[in-house]
Design a protein around this motif. Structure first.
Motif, short mmCIF file in Angstrom:
data_model
loop_
_atom_site.label_atom_id
_atom_site.label_comp_id
_atom_site.label_asym_id
_atom_site.label_seq_id
_atom_site.Cartn_x
_atom_site.Cartn_y
_atom_site.Cartn_z
N LEU A 21 -3.58 -8.42 -9.43
CA LEU A 21 -2.69 -8.50 -8.27
C LEU A 21 -3.14 -9.61 -7.34
O LEU A 21 -4.33 -9.81 -7.12
N PRO A 22 -2.21 -10.37 -6.77
CA PRO A 22 -2.58 -11.46 -5.86
C PRO A 22 -3.19 -10.92 -4.57
O PRO A 22 -2.78 -9.86 -4.07
N VAL A 23 -4.19 -11.63 -4.06
CA VAL A 23 -4.83 -11.23 -2.80
C VAL A 23 -3.87 -11.43 -1.63
O VAL A 23 -3.78 -10.60 -0.73
N ARG A 24 -3.16 -12.55 -1.65
CA ARG A 24 -2.17 -12.84 -0.60
C ARG A 24 -0.82 -13.09 -1.26
O ARG A 24 -0.45 -14.23 -1.52
N PRO A 25 -0.08 -12.04 -1.55
CA PRO A 25 1.21 -12.21 -2.25
C PRO A 25 2.21 -12.98 -1.42
O PRO A 25 2.27 -12.83 -0.20
N SER A 26 2.98 -13.85 -2.09
CA SER A 26 3.99 -14.65 -1.39
C SER A 26 5.11 -13.79 -0.85
O SER A 26 5.74 -14.12 0.16
N VAL A 27 5.41 -12.69 -1.53
CA VAL A 27 6.38 -11.71 -1.04
C VAL A 27 5.76 -10.32 -1.23
O VAL A 27 4.98 -10.11 -2.17
N PRO A 28 6.08 -9.35 -0.35
CA PRO A 28 5.41 -8.04 -0.39
C PRO A 28 5.49 -7.32 -1.73
O PRO A 28 4.52 -6.65 -2.13
N VAL A 29 6.63 -7.44 -2.45
CA VAL A 29 6.77 -6.67 -3.70
C VAL A 29 5.76 -7.09 -4.76
O VAL A 29 5.46 -6.32 -5.68
N LEU A 30 5.21 -8.30 -4.67
CA LEU A 30 4.24 -8.75 -5.67
C LEU A 30 2.90 -8.04 -5.55
O LEU A 30 2.04 -8.16 -6.43
N ALA A 31 2.71 -7.29 -4.44
CA ALA A 31 1.51 -6.47 -4.30
C ALA A 31 1.71 -5.11 -4.95
O ALA A 31 0.82 -4.27 -4.96
N GLY A 32 2.91 -4.90 -5.50
CA GLY A 32 3.24 -3.61 -6.09
C GLY A 32 2.86 -3.49 -7.55
O GLY A 32 2.68 -4.48 -8.26
N LEU A 33 2.74 -2.25 -7.99
CA LEU A 33 2.51 -1.93 -9.40
C LEU A 33 3.71 -1.11 -9.85
O LEU A 33 4.05 -0.09 -9.24
#
Length: 386
Positions: A21-33
């Motif tokens: 998972l990215p530490v600083r996702p460009s958009v919030p959903v990219l922090a999702g599983l």
């Protein structure tokens, strides 16, 4: 969505998928599983537009469905759960997780905003998972970490028939590792530049099964993708990542065909000596290595500052030579090499040294010798302080 699954299987799969998972996702959903339950079992996925991870595992699914939740939070929760079956239920905009008397309620993210994972390319071949993990760990030793030079943060993977070659360099050192594998097409010759961190993490994480499937897709425009798949507890693991774009330097010619001085020393003795002597070496200064008269003498420090000197036995052929190296880079190479003894081969003091495992001394070591000889580490010398 409603399912029940073994706690250890779920915790391991969630931790594996969440690691990328990215530490600083460009958009919030990219922090999702992404959690998907179907009659075929459970699928856990992450994707940041560069690297994807997909874990499949067995579960008792009562109701099919999918939900997107915070990946790192879910990993932390699963890691702390008691050793009992886990039940997850999607209820509206929240997911409830129950394990014994522990209960959690998680807010979901909009599933429709989550990007589709890339497809796995057609399989190129398979390789022993343990051998691949070990070879990659050796190769990434010399990979660059400077994002301003992205090409050097990759490992060049070259496939030529039944041989895979791994090359990495940060301009100051160079690693080269070869290993055999089982290609789908024995006549294929292809090369790809794979992000070193993704390659290293993936190879290390796919050792549960006996082999890893490598799937490579390249195009003339530089766009390409590589995928890795292996068995795991209760299912499979799959990772894909975009290939790096750019021309990897032609580094093979840096390995000299002849050497004027060759020294063979105990690997552990040299590692310990370098560690001790380098304690007094100032930042960015070299540790001096002098080869001659059956021994290797290491020196560090100069002038009015702290100084250190130590000598160890060495079997030397050729002319005496004195040179110096960055001690951290030297230790990186030495610790990556297998075997009890290492061979340091020189052309001259101002030229790079090639470090490799010393040839086996007994017939019983013949099998190990061929594997040891498959890794070479080239290191540029540093200017010695007068």
């Amino acid at each position: 969505m409603k399912f029940r699954v073994d706690r250890d299987v779920l915790a391991d799969a969630v931790a594996w998928a969440a690691r990328s998972l990215p530490v600083r996702p460009s958009v919030p959903v990219l922090a999702g599983l992404l959690v998907e339950a179907s009659h075929e079992g459970l699928v856990l996925s992450t994707f940041d537009y560069e690297t994807s991870a997909r874990a499949t595992l067995q579960a008792d699914v009562a109701d099919e469905g999918r939900a997107l939740v915070s990946g790192r939070l879910l990993a932390d929760i699963c890691r702390s759960l008691p050793s009992k079956p886990v039940e997850m239920v999607l209820d509206g905009a929240r997911v409830s997780l129950t394990c014994g008397s522990a209960r959690f309620s998680l807010q979901t993210m909009p599933v429709e905003d989550y990007p589709s994972l890339p497809s796995m390319p057609a399989a190129t071949g398979t390789v022993s998972s343990e051998a691949f993990a070990h070879a990659v760990a050796q190769a990434v030793t010399a990979a660059g970490r400077d994002d301003m030079l992205p090409v050097l943060t990759g490992v060049r993977l070259e496939i030529d028939g039944s041989t895979i070659s791994l090359l990495a360099t940060d301009r100051f050192r160079l690693s080269h590792r070869e290993l055999g594998w089982d290609p789908r097409s024995p006549d294929d010759t292809v090369a790809a530049l794979v992000p070193a961190k993704v390659l290293g993490d993936t190879a290390k994480s796919l050792t549960s099964g006996s082999e890893v499937t490598i799937a490579l897709s390249t195009s003339g425009s530089g766009e390409g993708i590589i995928g890795f798949e292996g068995a795991a507890a209760g299912g499979t693991r799959r990772t894909t990542t975009r290939l790096l774009d750019g021309e990897f330097p032609k580094v093979r010619s840096l390995f000299p065909s002849e050497h004027q001085t060759v020294a063979t020393v105990s690997k552990q003795a040299l590692i310990e000596s370098v560690r001790r002597v380098s304690l007094v070496a100032e930042r960015n200064t070299a540790v001096q290595l002098a080869f001659g008269d059956g021994q290797l003498t290491l020196d560090a420090g100069s002038g009015d500052e702290a100084q250190a000197s130590e000598a160890i036995e060495a079997d030397i052929t050729g002319e005496p030579i004195t040179t110096g190296f960055n001690p951290t880079f030297l230790l990186d190479g030495l610790t990556a090499i297998d075997g009890d003894k290492v061979e340091l081969a020189f052309t001259q003091a101002s030229k790079p040294v090639v470090i490799s495992a010393a040839p086996a001394e007994a017939e019983g070591e013949q099998a190990r010798e061929s594997d040891d000889a498959a890794f070479r580490y080239l290191l540029m010398p540093r200017r010695l302080l007068s």
